[in-house]
Design a protein around this motif. Sequence first.
Motif, PDB file in Angstrom:
ATOM      1  N   ARG A  25       5.281  -0.248  -2.416  1.00 35.23           N
ATOM      2  CA  ARG A  25       5.460  -0.895  -1.119  1.00 35.23           C
ATOM      3  C   ARG A  25       6.880  -1.420  -0.957  1.00 35.23           C
ATOM      4  N   PHE A  70       1.148  -0.456  -6.866  1.00 30.51           N
ATOM      5  CA  PHE A  70       1.189  -0.439  -5.404  1.00 30.51           C
ATOM      6  C   PHE A  70       2.271  -1.358  -4.859  1.00 30.51           C
ATOM      7  N   PHE A  84       7.158  -9.529   2.595  1.00 32.14           N
ATOM      8  CA  PHE A  84       6.347  -8.908   1.549  1.00 32.14           C
ATOM      9  C   PHE A  84       6.992  -8.960   0.169  1.00 32.14           C
TER      10      PHE A  84
END
Length: 312
Positions: free
Chosen positions: A220, A216, A202
């Motif tokens: 994360r 966001f 990610f």
Amino acid sequence: MNTPTKEEEPPQPPHSSPRRSVIISPIKVIQNLRQRRKRRSLSAPPKLRKPMTIADHFRVVNNEGGRKLVVPGMPKYEDDWARDSHDFFNLIVLLPIIVLNLMNWNWEILLNLSKKQHLEDAWTDEWFDLFFWSTLSYFIADLMWIIIIPNSVKSPGVIIKHHIFSMIYLLIPYYRPERRWCMGACMSVELNTWFLIARRVFNKQGFPPWTVNLSFVSFRLKFISICFYVTWFSLRVILYPFLMVQFTNIWLETSTKNGGTYINIDLPPPIFHFIFVVLNLKWTVDLISSKLRYLRRRRKGGSKAVEYEKGL
């Protein structure tokens, strides 16, 4: 008197039969490719054969003097189908294994252990069969994946040995129900493995998780990094040495029951677990060392990078 000899005719080439097409099995093709890749790797310089472990988890750059420097942020990853597909496979398959492991524990007892209670008292064993076969299936599937596509990981030989050893290790809790809690405790480290992979998947762009401000995305990255470090130290640094003591006590108790015979079925767990503890501690020392070198460099007012020799 010399008699004339008949001129010798040049030898005729043997009659060549037409070539027949040979069908090669896919397994033979894979073996040939692996042998060629191995020969090429052995002919490479030593520095190319053993990439530095720290470059897998932190951003590494070369300074003007040619030395390696660790800078803030994650390493950038280019698109690689073999590696990415294997990472996503692990992220998906490890989730049910982690959940099944959590379901086998009584968390009310686990979080409130008294002095008279032990870790095994919190093990319920309600979902062990599904947990065991899911874990075994994962090791088999991942083992076959790496054998067929070895370039999906950076150290296929190490992982293959690890998976084979782990599957043999699983036989102990399967045939000894009183030791099944040991499997649950050891497999808890897969939670940290999941965050380790997620940290790479990610954040392919290599954003520094503590300085980036991308709403966001920033949240994360911070969440994954926090969970990675929390599970690393709580499981690999605290739980695993604790389990080493527990496994040693179990082995000594079994030896006493068997009349002082120290060679018994409970001997392999402390030996194998000791190897895991040493590896975890080594990786932790490397991880902390790289961070300390970075902090020292910043305190001296230097650049944001820090020179390193080795680390994670």
